[in-house]
Design a protein around this motif. Structure first.
Motif: not given
Length: 892
Positions: A728-754
């Motif tokens: 959603l942030a990427l579609s708004r061209q808010e690239y810094v926010h988008a990258e933060t969300f993606y990095q946090e997402s990767l962290l949680f998915l890794t913890q969930a072993q998904e």
């Protein structure tokens, strides 16, 4: 008032005089701030406008640029320590004003204008002096180039929509000069848009300017041959025959296979129906009668008789497998071979397609929508018909239905029983097909049977089928007993309905208790019934199904699939409703079966068997939708079924229908669902709205889903939602926010072993890195994502990753590697029948071989891509293919 004009070459007007800027970045930055109409961080602007520069050099360039802007137009800027914006209301921007004027017409159907909104549309059309930033380019800024291209395409689509609506409005006013002016603007804007040429040709034909129509067609033919190496579609060729010197109109007829048995009777109704269709005052005819009265068969017969009246053809559209009014637009789109875009709405795209057509649409079994169990809160199907008639002034509708639509504009033709002579002929014909030749001595009894059945065609066919079991006297005796004992005292039931019910009751009484229960339970199915489904839901063995088939209560669709005639299904449903316990059990078993059916295909949809799974779900969609609603209401939804249905709608791009079905599930599930299930429902619903461009609605759903996920400490769900918030942030061209969300997402998915869910996030991080100019990091992310896709067999995601890697290699002028990636991607996309994806891959391959200097091969790639893009209606692919064709044109 000072103004910034962005249509055509951009210009800043201050105090009535144009401002000359010393650097193109100044004008580009103002345009970006004006159109986005929101503050942007300095960091994001630097990344956006200087993506390939060293960070220190880019920062210095930005500071210098900002200093120059402050001196020239500083009073129009809102400069904060960390952000920059254009002050609202300080400057008149033509693009913003254009979209404001367009929004004024939103309360009206999007394919027409009215006296109130026509002035706004006219003013908007005057503002469009040329394409967005026409002739303006910015060196070494691919993000700006991509953004400019997206805005150009979006504004051009909006402008074409305005032209279409103004053409429709002025056509109704009889203002042919204005219609001609707008039609010519459309053709000039996009000379390779066949719809524009068709509109102009049809205007010439309507105003009896056949010579002008012929000349326009010749121009269209020349353009298509010279610039694309193709010819216009067959439909345009058929239109051209209207002004050919000795040609005759060859109309398009879209009709299923016609029944092989001869058509009997209905001469008076046939003539009356033709008279209605020939009457200019009649736009909507409803053929009303009981199920089995022969409405569909009469509609079949009317096609060839009416074809000469409609220059754009006759379309026969069965609604038997259309489960609800919400699905009607998709059924219509399929009938017209129209591939829908995410925006605008399906209704708008259909109206646009039909607004200049002179056609007859036959909508068969319309009661399917009027009595739909999925009607919910969506707009009524009757309302859609009225909107269609207003949007397409030369289209007529022929409806077949067991009930009236109750519309003021509706012309009614009731279909009762056959007259006695025709009824006897039909009975004799069906008896002969059954293997019994009736003699003249049988005529009195045959006549009496036909009278008892009131000449109802389906009843006659069923009665004749009994000849394999009963004699004529026995059939007559059974009907006589039934009439005396089962006649309804109700005064509002037609006599022929009473007779038909008697026929069904008589057949019903020939069944064993087990057969009766089987028939009642089978009535919960919509559309086809497979052998496996019948056994699991109704405990019906193949032998029991064969018995029901022999008694004409089931129809064979194929060797392994049956269906109930709609009237028999209605009769059996009434019987089922009388037994509440059995009804609930049947609905529950039906829902459980199809939720398990969906769940069983989850892994296939994510792996190598994706295409087969999609086809299997498509075949059962008429059953899956009511089963889905029942499951939501009764707490039977599962995460696996949810994921499969989401993937089906997502891959097939049925976005509106997907959003609607998941919205219903969210509303009906309530406290019946677990936090995990509800969180996923909200997430998937939000993803549909995000693809539809409804960002605010998507964000609300994502946040609600995220709250549930945090509340229940669900690592996987948290990671999934954060990934979508990044998009959603990427579609708004808010690239810094988008990258933060993606990095946090990767962290949680890794913890969930998904691990299998991580590939989407890794791909998204690659996109961000590419936008930042960090190409090596982007390649690493893409490669990690690609390896996971190969491991799990997700073909569609794999194709996307290959394309991304190809784009990266192309940007670095590594054309051989790019070609290899594109070739592998196009093979996968062809397997999945993803025509839009194939078109883009062909364009990419064309770009590669063009850089190699092989212009003829590149041209062929672009020609093939344009054909696919036109077939799917993907405007982005059409523009990209046109750009390729333009640069590969060889001078004569």
């Amino acid at each position: 008032m000072d103004q910034l004009t962005l249509f055509g070459f951009p210009q800043f007007i201050k105090n009535g005089r144009p401002i000359k800027f010393s650097h193109r970045h100044m004008l580009a930055l103002l345009a970006y701030l004006a159109v986005t109409a929101q503050p942007h961080s300095r960091e994001s602007l630097i990344t956006f406008f200087w993506p390939e520069s060293d960070p220190s050099v880019a920062f210095a360039s930005f500071r210098s640029l900002l200093a120059k802007l402050k001196k020239t137009v500083g009073e129009f800027l809102e400069i904060q320590r960390d952000s920059l914006a254009l002050l609202p209301q300080s400057l008149k921007v033509d693009v913003q004003h254009f979209r404001t004027l367009l929004s004024c017409s939103l309360p009206h159907p999007k394919t027409e204008a009215c006296p109130r909104c026509a002035p706004s549309l006219t003013e908007a059309a005057q503002l469009y002096r040329g394409d967005f930033l026409a002739g303006f380019t910015l060196r070494n800024s691919s993000p700006f180039d991509d953004w400019q291209r997206t805005q150009t395409e979006s504004l051009r689509r909006e402008f074409i929509g305005i032209l279409q609506r103004l053409i429709s409005w002025h056509t109704r006013l009889g203002d042919h000069e204005t219609v001609l002016a707008y039609a010519r603007r459309w053709v000039a804007l996009d000379p390779l848009d066949e719809a524009a040429h068709r509109m102009l040709i049809q205007h010439f034909l309507r105003t009896h300017q056949n010579a002008a129509a012929q000349e326009q067609y010749a121009n269209c033919l020349r353009l298509f041959r010279e610039e694309m190496g193709t010819t216009p579609s067959l439909s345009l060729e058929r239109l051209a025959k209207e002004f050919a010197p000795d040609g005759q109109n060859q109309n398009l007829i879209s009709l299923p296979d016609k029944p092989l048995t001869p058509f009997i009777g209905r001469a008076a109704e046939h003539a009356q129906l033709l008279n209605h269709l020939a009457n200019p005052a009649c736009r909507l005819v409803t053929l009303v009668g009981l199920g089995g009265a022969g409405k569909t068969r009469l509609a079949y017969e009317i096609v060839e008789s009416a074809a000469s009246t409609f220059s754009d053809g006759v379309f026969f559209i069965s609604l038997e497998s259309t489960p609800s009014p919400a699905a009607l637009p998709l059924t219509l789109a399929q009938a017209f071979h129209l591939n829908l875009d995410a925006n605008p709405s399906p209704e708008t795209q259909i109206f646009t397609h039909l607004q200049t057509k002179n056609a007859l649409l036959i909508l068969d079994n319309f009661e399917q929508l009027l009595l739909s169990p999925l009607s919910g809160r969506e707009a009524r199907s009757e309302t859609l018909l009225l909107a269609l008639l207003h949007a397409a002034p030369h289209v007529k509708l022929l409806i077949t239905s067991r009930v009236r639509l109750n519309l003021r504009d509706e012309w009614i033709l009731e279909l009762g029983g056959l007259d006695p002579r025709d009824a006897i002929q039909l009975f004799q014909q069906r008896a002969c097909q059954t293997g019994f030749a009736l003699s003249s001595a049988d005529l009195p009894l045959t006549s009496q049977i036909c009278q008892h059945l009131d000449g109802h065609p389906l009843a006659l066919e069923m009665a004749a089928g009994w000849l394999s079991v009963f004699s004529l006297p026995k059939i007559l005796a059974e009907l006589a007993i039934g009439l005396q004992w089962l006649s309804s005292p109700a005064q509002d039931i037609p006599e022929r309905h009473k007779n038909l019910v008697t026929l069904f009751e008589t057949t019903w009484n020939t069944l064993s208790e087990v057969e009766k229960e089987t028939l009642m339970v089978l009535s919960v199915f919509h559309g086809g019934i497979t052998l496996d489904a019948a056994e699991q839901v109704a405990h019906a063995s193949p032998l029991r199904l064969a018995i029901l088939r022999h008694k004409a209560l089931l129809e064979s669709v194929s060797l392994a699939q049956f269906k109930l005639h709609p009237l028999i299904r209605q009769f059996a449903q009434e019987k089922l409703a009388a037994s509440q316990e059995l009804s609930i059990e049947a609905q529950t078993c039906h829902s459980v079966y199809f939720m398990a059916f969906l769940a069983a295909r989850e892994q296939a949809l994510k792996g190598a068997n994706q295409t087969q799974a999609l086809e299997e779900i498509q075949l059962e969609m008429s059953n899956i939708q009511p089963a889905w609603i029942w499951a939501a209401k009764h707490g039977q939804l599962t995460c696996s079924a949810l994921e499969s249905l989401y993937l089906y709608y997502h891959i097939r791009s049925h976005l509106h229908e997907g959003a609607y079905m998941f919205c219903l599930a969210v509303e009906h599930s309530g406290s019946n669902s677990s936090p995990r299930l509800r969180s996923r429902l909200l997430l998937r619903q939000g993803k549909f709205h995000l693809r539809l461009g409804e960002n605010e609605r998507a964000e609300y759903l994502f946040q609600e889903s995220l709250a549930l996920a945090y509340q229940a400490n669900m690592m996987l769900e948290i990671g999934l939602v954060l990934n979508e918030l990044g998009s959603l942030a990427l579609s708004r061209q808010e690239y810094v926010h988008a990258e933060t969300f993606y990095q946090e997402s990767l962290l949680f998915l890794t913890q969930a072993q998904e691990k299998n869910e991580c590939h989407r996030v890794l791909n998204n991080l690659g996109i961000i890195s590419k936008l930042k100019g960090e190409l090596d990091i982007a390649r690493n992310f893409y490669q990690q994502s690609l390896e996971i896709c190969r491991e799990i067999g997700d073909q569609r995601s794999l194709a996307i990753r290959l394309t991304n890697l190809g784009n990266l290699a192309f940007a670095q002028k590594d054309y051989a590697t790019a070609h290899q990636y594109y070739e592998e991607s196009v093979v996968l996309l062809r397997t999945l029948s993803d025509l839009s994806g194939v078109a883009f891959c062909l364009i990419n391959l064309g770009n590669v071989v063009f850089e190699w200097g092989d212009t003829p091969t590149a041209h062929q790639y672009y020609v093939d891509a344009y054909a696919l893009a036109a077939e799917t209606g993907n405007h982005s692919a059409i523009r990209a293919a046109q750009e390729g064709l333009t640069k590969t044109l060889v001078p004569a």
